[in-house]
Enzyme design. Structure first.
Site, mmCIF file in Angstrom:
data_model
loop_
_atom_site.group_PDB
_atom_site.id
_atom_site.type_symbol
_atom_site.label_atom_id
_atom_site.label_comp_id
_atom_site.label_asym_id
_atom_site.label_seq_id
_atom_site.Cartn_x
_atom_site.Cartn_y
_atom_site.Cartn_z
ATOM 1 C CD GLN A 1 -3.216 0.564 0.463
ATOM 2 O OE1 GLN A 1 -3.656 -0.570 0.576
ATOM 3 N NE2 GLN A 1 -3.767 1.452 -0.340
ATOM 4 C CE LYS B 1 -5.608 -3.718 2.976
ATOM 5 N NZ LYS B 1 -6.053 -3.202 1.682
ATOM 6 C CG ASP C 1 -8.774 -5.495 1.445
ATOM 7 O OD1 ASP C 1 -8.158 -4.943 0.529
ATOM 8 O OD2 ASP C 1 -8.626 -6.704 1.705
HETATM 9 P P1 NDP Z 1 -14.755 -8.563 -1.555
HETATM 10 O O1 NDP Z 1 -14.845 -9.110 -0.203
HETATM 11 O O2 NDP Z 1 -15.796 -7.598 -2.030
HETATM 12 O O3 NDP Z 1 -14.695 -9.738 -2.630
HETATM 13 C C1 NDP Z 1 -13.689 -10.717 -2.584
HETATM 14 C C2 NDP Z 1 -14.019 -11.790 -3.612
HETATM 15 O O4 NDP Z 1 -12.910 -12.670 -3.688
HETATM 16 C C3 NDP Z 1 -15.229 -12.612 -3.243
HETATM 17 O O5 NDP Z 1 -15.874 -13.061 -4.400
HETATM 18 C C4 NDP Z 1 -14.582 -13.769 -2.464
HETATM 19 O O6 NDP Z 1 -15.353 -14.969 -2.466
HETATM 20 C C5 NDP Z 1 -13.293 -13.966 -3.222
HETATM 21 N N1 NDP Z 1 -12.263 -14.491 -2.289
HETATM 22 C C6 NDP Z 1 -11.787 -13.887 -1.171
HETATM 23 N N2 NDP Z 1 -10.894 -14.661 -0.543
HETATM 24 C C7 NDP Z 1 -10.796 -15.772 -1.296
HETATM 25 C C8 NDP Z 1 -10.023 -16.951 -1.190
HETATM 26 N N3 NDP Z 1 -9.181 -17.138 -0.157
HETATM 27 N N4 NDP Z 1 -10.171 -17.884 -2.158
HETATM 28 C C9 NDP Z 1 -11.011 -17.684 -3.203
HETATM 29 N N5 NDP Z 1 -11.785 -16.594 -3.351
HETATM 30 C C10 NDP Z 1 -11.671 -15.649 -2.421
HETATM 31 O O7 NDP Z 1 -13.288 -7.886 -1.660
HETATM 32 P P2 NDP Z 1 -12.735 -6.840 -2.714
HETATM 33 O O8 NDP Z 1 -13.370 -7.057 -4.039
HETATM 34 O O9 NDP Z 1 -12.817 -5.494 -2.094
HETATM 35 O O10 NDP Z 1 -11.189 -7.213 -2.756
HETATM 36 C C11 NDP Z 1 -10.650 -8.169 -3.676
HETATM 37 C C12 NDP Z 1 -9.159 -7.977 -3.800
HETATM 38 O O11 NDP Z 1 -8.874 -6.646 -4.280
HETATM 39 C C13 NDP Z 1 -8.340 -8.109 -2.502
HETATM 40 O O12 NDP Z 1 -7.068 -8.639 -2.804
HETATM 41 C C14 NDP Z 1 -8.183 -6.661 -2.054
HETATM 42 O O13 NDP Z 1 -7.063 -6.492 -1.208
HETATM 43 C C15 NDP Z 1 -7.970 -5.984 -3.398
HETATM 44 N N6 NDP Z 1 -8.240 -4.554 -3.423
HETATM 45 C C16 NDP Z 1 -9.453 -4.054 -3.062
HETATM 46 C C17 NDP Z 1 -9.685 -2.695 -3.137
HETATM 47 C C18 NDP Z 1 -11.036 -2.103 -2.875
HETATM 48 O O14 NDP Z 1 -11.205 -0.888 -3.139
HETATM 49 N N7 NDP Z 1 -12.018 -2.860 -2.419
HETATM 50 C C19 NDP Z 1 -8.612 -1.749 -3.490
HETATM 51 C C20 NDP Z 1 -7.380 -2.407 -3.929
HETATM 52 C C21 NDP Z 1 -7.214 -3.743 -3.855
HETATM 53 P P3 NDP Z 1 -16.172 -15.388 -1.137
HETATM 54 O O15 NDP Z 1 -17.253 -14.365 -1.013
HETATM 55 O O16 NDP Z 1 -16.660 -16.756 -1.443
HETATM 56 O O17 NDP Z 1 -15.177 -15.346 -0.006
#
Ligand code: NDP
Length: 451
Positions: A114, A129, A169
């Site tokens: 970050q 974070k 996140d």
């Molecule tokens: P969400 O919680 O909204 O969505 C995460 C998604 O990824 C869900 O579909 C989830 O499935 C899946 N997932 C999470 N963990 C796992 C795992 N261990 N194995 C398989 N699938 C998994 O999170 P975000 O969309 O906000 O974040 C996604 C990624 O983007 C992360 O790496 C985060 O750090 C990064 N990010 C997010 C930002 C933001 O603005 N939100 C900014 C920059 C980076 P399930 O629901 O089944 O767990």
């Protein structure tokens, strides 16, 4: 360690030794140090002033107990984390993650990444974070609220719009941000809107913040494709995840004429050759909070659901891959399958979704590769725009905010590309992002003295 400059090896050895067992943190530091050999050759003062060692050491790490009572009246205990990594460029800034896998090593890797990401945006924000091993899945609305309130009861004393500004996140969206901000306001008796971002529009949020990370990654990949005289139009695209980042990546890719044929959650993935029906996906994931298999069921027999562990989403042929779920979700084997199927570009929506082996395959195959610290920086950049609006008690239109986001992503792309050129590695966005981010933070630290 052979891939690391000789002068930097003792620094990595010390990080491994002093942070034992923190695999993801080791991986993130290793990846950045791999890029810095060319920097210290050109600017030896970064070594003399121990700037690299200082950047690898968080300014402050807070670990705390979060007790709360579930709907059955049982006391539950979770662990909370906030790592305030670096404040040379501004207040610590970075999201909160709620997921059972969360531990100090994961929060440190995220905080480290970050710091450079925030520097790349060119905005006045440092890196931090946080999160908890709390699992929101299957918890009632009231349980989630009590948990968020208990977390903020401890965390609030470490936050402030000039100190540390969390956001969302994995597992933390608008609902959780609302409960955390509500408790902060109650404890401090201050309407300090700029203390947290990702707020709803009704109480100080920014237009386009929800969309920003996914849209931003799409803008970045579009800019990379343009360097080869092409774009998303008519391309097959695979996006992993079905959360915030994935959904708004799909939305923007579709608006650029791409066809997204697969997406996933932790239970498996769906393949929809007609292109993902985004309205249905949003209803299932954002509205009903159901599993991805429900999407296939609702779409009918032409759509397949593949359970997790049976085959990987990365075996679905595509020209652009946008991993948007979690760290290390694209293995070396997955990268080989993508390359064999003709992938042209990969944009990391998630943080560190590709393993080092996967990145090596993409580079060797000449695939355009956008590292997360550059490609997913649109989220935090728009959070900084939210802070600007809060500070001036103003709110901008969606169009105005998205135009700022698009310009920031173009500028990050160009910074990475020109830095890679300058350091003799044209087209290497990993090197460009690591060097440009590092130099901005390290230069600011140098000017601030030994702190
Ligand atoms: P969400 O919680 O909204 O969505 C995460 C998604 O990824 C869900 O579909 C989830 O499935 C899946 N997932 C999470 N963990 C796992 C795992 N261990 N194995 C398989 N699938 C998994 O999170 P975000 O969309 O906000 O974040 C996604 C990624 O983007 C992360 O790496 C985060 O750090 C990064 N990010 C997010 C930002 C933001 O603005 N939100 C900014 C920059 C980076 P399930 O629901 O089944 O767990």
């Amino acid at each position: 360690m052979n891939d690391i400059d000789e002068k930097l090896r003792p620094i990595l050895a010390s990080v491994l030794h002093r942070n034992a067992g923190e695999g993801e943190f080791h991986q993130a530091v290793h990846e950045v140090l791999e890029s810095l050999g060319r920097v210290v050759a050109k600017h030896p003062h970064f070594l003399d002033l121990a700037l690299i060692e200082r950047i690898c050491e968080p300014e402050r790490q807070i670990i705390f107990r979060i007790p709360w009572i579930d709907d059955r009246g049982q006391v539950q205990i979770n662990r909370g984390f906030r790592v305030q990594f670096n404040s040379a460029l501004g207040p610590y800034k970075g999201g909160m993650r709620f997921h059972p896998s969360v531990n100090i090593g994961i929060i440190k890797f995220l905080g480290f990444e970050q710091t450079f990401k925030n520097a790349l945006t060119g905005m006045p924000i440092g890196g931090g974070k946080g999160g908890s091993d709390f699992d929101p899945k299957g918890r009632s609305e009231a349980e989630v609220m009590r948990f968020c309130q208990s977390m903020m009861t401890e965390l609030h004393r470490h936050l402030g719009e000039f100190t540390d500004v969390p956001a969302g996140d994995i597992g933390v969206g608008g609902r959780e941000i609302g409960y955390m901000f509500g408790q902060f306001k109650r404890l401090t008796n201050r309407y300090e809107a700029g203390v947290i971002t990702g707020k709803a529009l009704a109480y100080g949020g920014s237009q386009a913040r929800t969309e920003a990370t996914g849209y931003g990654n799409t803008y970045f990949v579009q800019a990379m494709l343009e360097t080869r005289g092409t774009g998303f139009d008519g391309k097959r695209v695979v996006v992993s995840g079905a959360g915030n980042v994935a959904i708004y990546t799909i939305e923007k890719v579709q608006s650029f004429g791409g066809r997204v044929v697969a997406c996933s959650d932790s239970s498996g993935h769906v393949i929809d050759e007609d292109g993902i029906d985004l309205a249905l996906l949003k209803e299932i994931k954002e509205g009903r909070r159901q599993r991805i298999a429900e999407y296939a069921r609702a779409r009918g027999p032409r759509v397949h659901f593949v359970a997790a562990g049976r085959s990987s989403i990365w075996e679905v042929p595509c020209e652009v891959a946008m991993p948007s779920a979690t760290q290390n979700e694209v293995s070396g084997k997955a990268a080989r399958a993508l390359v064999q199927n003709g992938v042209q570009a990969v944009g990391e929506g998630a943080n560190m979704p590709c393993t080092p082996e996967a990145i090596r395959h993409f580079r060797e195959a000449g695939v355009l590769f956008a590292p997360g610290k550059a490609a997913n920086a649109g989220g935090v950049a728009t959070s900084a725009l939210e802070m600007q609006q809060n500070a001036s008690r103003d709110s901008w239109t969606f169009e105005q905010t998205e135009a700022r986001l698009a310009a920031i992503m173009r500028s990050i792309h160009d910074t990475c590309a020109t830095t890679a050129d300058e350091y003799g590695a044209p087209g290497d966005y990993v090197l460009g992002a690591n060097i440009a981010g590092f130099v901005r933070v390290a230069e600011a630290m140098r000017m601030l003295g030994v702190i």
